[in-house]
Design a protein around this motif. Structure first.
Motif, PDB file in Angstrom:
ATOM      1  N   ARG A  81      40.460  28.135  50.294  1.00 38.78           N
ATOM      2  CA  ARG A  81      41.946  27.524  49.638  1.00 38.78           C
ATOM      3  C   ARG A  81      42.340  28.681  49.032  1.00 38.78           C
ATOM      4  O   ARG A  81      43.789  28.937  49.151  1.00 38.78           O
ATOM      5  CB  ARG A  81      41.780  26.000  49.381  1.00 38.78           C
ATOM      6  CG  ARG A  81      41.247  24.427  50.564  1.00 38.78           C
ATOM      7  CD  ARG A  81      41.427  24.093  50.498  1.00 38.78           C
ATOM      8  NE  ARG A  81      41.016  23.403  51.115  1.00 38.78           N
ATOM      9  CZ  ARG A  81      42.136  22.346  52.560  1.00 38.78           C
ATOM     10  NH1 ARG A  81      43.523  23.201  51.770  1.00 38.78           N
ATOM     11  NH2 ARG A  81      41.144  21.476  53.336  1.00 38.78           N
ATOM     12  N   SER A 189      46.243  29.659  57.536  1.00 40.00           N
ATOM     13  CA  SER A 189      46.732  28.896  55.769  1.00 40.00           C
ATOM     14  C   SER A 189      46.312  27.412  55.938  1.00 40.00           C
ATOM     15  O   SER A 189      46.164  27.653  57.044  1.00 40.00           O
ATOM     16  CB  SER A 189      48.127  29.140  56.037  1.00 40.00           C
ATOM     17  OG  SER A 189      48.678  30.329  56.257  1.00 40.00           O
ATOM     18  N   ALA A 191      46.184  23.976  54.007  1.00 39.63           N
ATOM     19  CA  ALA A 191      46.874  22.802  53.277  1.00 39.63           C
ATOM     20  C   ALA A 191      46.365  23.070  51.438  1.00 39.63           C
ATOM     21  O   ALA A 191      45.272  22.805  51.675  1.00 39.63           O
ATOM     22  CB  ALA A 191      47.077  21.667  53.920  1.00 39.63           C
ATOM     23  N   ARG A 192      47.036  22.440  50.520  1.00 38.45           N
ATOM     24  CA  ARG A 192      47.521  22.575  49.566  1.00 38.45           C
ATOM     25  C   ARG A 192      46.358  23.630  48.926  1.00 38.45           C
ATOM     26  O   ARG A 192      45.725  23.931  48.296  1.00 38.45           O
ATOM     27  CB  ARG A 192      46.175  21.482  49.390  1.00 38.45           C
ATOM     28  CG  ARG A 192      47.179  20.073  49.701  1.00 38.45           C
ATOM     29  CD  ARG A 192      45.743  18.712  49.084  1.00 38.45           C
ATOM     30  NE  ARG A 192      44.347  18.724  49.853  1.00 38.45           N
ATOM     31  CZ  ARG A 192      43.820  18.697  50.938  1.00 38.45           C
ATOM     32  NH1 ARG A 192      44.966  18.271  51.850  1.00 38.45           N
ATOM     33  NH2 ARG A 192      42.906  18.663  51.432  1.00 38.45           N
ATOM     34  N   ALA A 193      46.307  24.948  49.999  1.00 34.68           N
ATOM     35  CA  ALA A 193      46.264  26.045  49.474  1.00 34.68           C
ATOM     36  C   ALA A 193      46.580  26.381  47.379  1.00 34.68           C
ATOM     37  O   ALA A 193      48.107  27.372  47.523  1.00 34.68           O
ATOM     38  CB  ALA A 193      45.729  27.509  50.293  1.00 34.68           C
ATOM     39  N   THR A 195      47.594  29.017  46.236  1.00 34.58           N
ATOM     40  CA  THR A 195      48.860  30.537  46.269  1.00 34.58           C
ATOM     41  C   THR A 195      49.498  30.218  47.928  1.00 34.58           C
ATOM     42  O   THR A 195      50.560  31.113  47.785  1.00 34.58           O
ATOM     43  CB  THR A 195      47.559  31.774  46.892  1.00 34.58           C
ATOM     44  OG1 THR A 195      46.498  31.586  47.973  1.00 34.58           O
ATOM     45  CG2 THR A 195      46.457  31.984  45.402  1.00 34.58           C
ATOM     46  N   GLY A 196      49.159  29.472  48.586  1.00 31.96           N
ATOM     47  CA  GLY A 196      49.793  29.414  49.660  1.00 31.96           C
ATOM     48  C   GLY A 196      49.979  30.099  50.685  1.00 31.96           C
ATOM     49  O   GLY A 196      50.169  30.432  51.565  1.00 31.96           O
ATOM     50  N   LEU A 197      48.883  31.553  50.460  1.00 28.94           N
ATOM     51  CA  LEU A 197      48.456  32.207  51.463  1.00 28.94           C
ATOM     52  C   LEU A 197      47.379  32.243  52.417  1.00 28.94           C
ATOM     53  O   LEU A 197      45.972  31.163  52.112  1.00 28.94           O
ATOM     54  CB  LEU A 197      48.253  33.308  51.278  1.00 28.94           C
ATOM     55  CG  LEU A 197      49.535  33.929  49.928  1.00 28.94           C
ATOM     56  CD1 LEU A 197      49.212  35.412  48.650  1.00 28.94           C
ATOM     57  CD2 LEU A 197      51.164  34.169  50.744  1.00 28.94           C
TER      58      LEU A 197
END
Length: 232
Positions: A81, A189, A191-193, A195-197
């Motif tokens: 994540r 990708s 969820a809830r990462a 960085t969003g990357l």
């Protein structure tokens, strides 16, 4: 730039002399990567959450690494994540639930099934010679073990870098001539990462014969793959 932080997850030695030498890989590749400026840690047990928190890439060369306990899976999930990269070698993707590991590195192999060739030619056809990991590489053949009857991730799908035609062997009867991906990347990708990357994973399904790690083209490919998984 700060050194790439690589954690090697190896295992106890299995198989015959010169095969599946996970402890030797830990020793050899700790040196190879350190000589190239990486900061390397590792061991023969699944790393703790604290150890994973200080790594950019985890390289897995251990039989049946698909057997993950609840705590280990949670630590791995947190690692991915935050964008931690994975490099899976040979039977690291083997386990009891191939669907679960396929959702981590793109493909999984069912433990206990006869789904492999053994001590046979593995002739690679480079599917994407423009990829930064494969640039300059052309078709070549090694003597090793190849896998078929894989469970693949559907969403996202893998990015195939090289395929191999299955050799005619007793264990692979009925699959000779079949082309199966043996080298690929996987970006996902979660969820809830923070960085969003997406995180990155690379898989090389060979490594049965330890001598193949010393081949210049294999060594170059793995070094590039570790850098790529670490987004360098």
């Amino acid at each position: 730039a700060a050194p790439l932080r690589v954690l090697i997850y190896a295992g106890l030695k299995t198989h015959a002399v010169g095969q599946h030498d996970y402890p030797q890989f830990l020793a050899d590749w700790s040196k190879i990567l350190t000589e190239r400026g990486a900061y390397v840690t590792g061991g023969l047990q699944f790393p703790s959450a604290r150890e994973l928190s200080s790594a950019d890439v985890m390289v897995i060369y251990k039989g049946d690494a698909g057997y993950l306990g609840v705590e280990d899976r949670a630590a791995l999930d947190s690692f991915m994540r935050r964008g931690g990269g994975l490099v899976s070698i040979h039977d690291a993707l083997c386990g009891p639930e191939p669907e679960a590991f396929a959702n981590i590195v793109g493909g999984g192999k069912k433990h206990g099934e006869t789904n492999f060739t053994l001590e046979a030619d593995v002739p690679y056809t480079i599917a994407d010679p423009s990829h930064p990991i494969m640039q300059g590489m052309t078709a070549f053949t090694i003597k090793d073990e190849a896998f078929f009857n894989m469970t693949w991730s559907k969403s996202p799908e893998i990015k195939v870098l090289a395929t191999a035609t299955m050799a005619a062997t007793p264990s692979g009867k009925g699959h000779e001539g079949q082309g199966v991906p043996q080298i690929w990347t996987y970006e996902k990708s979660l969820a809830r990462a923070p960085t969003g990357l997406p995180y990155r994973a690379f898989v090389w399904m060979q490594g049965h014969n330890y001598s193949n790690f010393a081949l210049p083209n294999i060594q170059t490919m793995l070094l590039r793959a570790i850098a790529w998984a670490g987004k360098r």
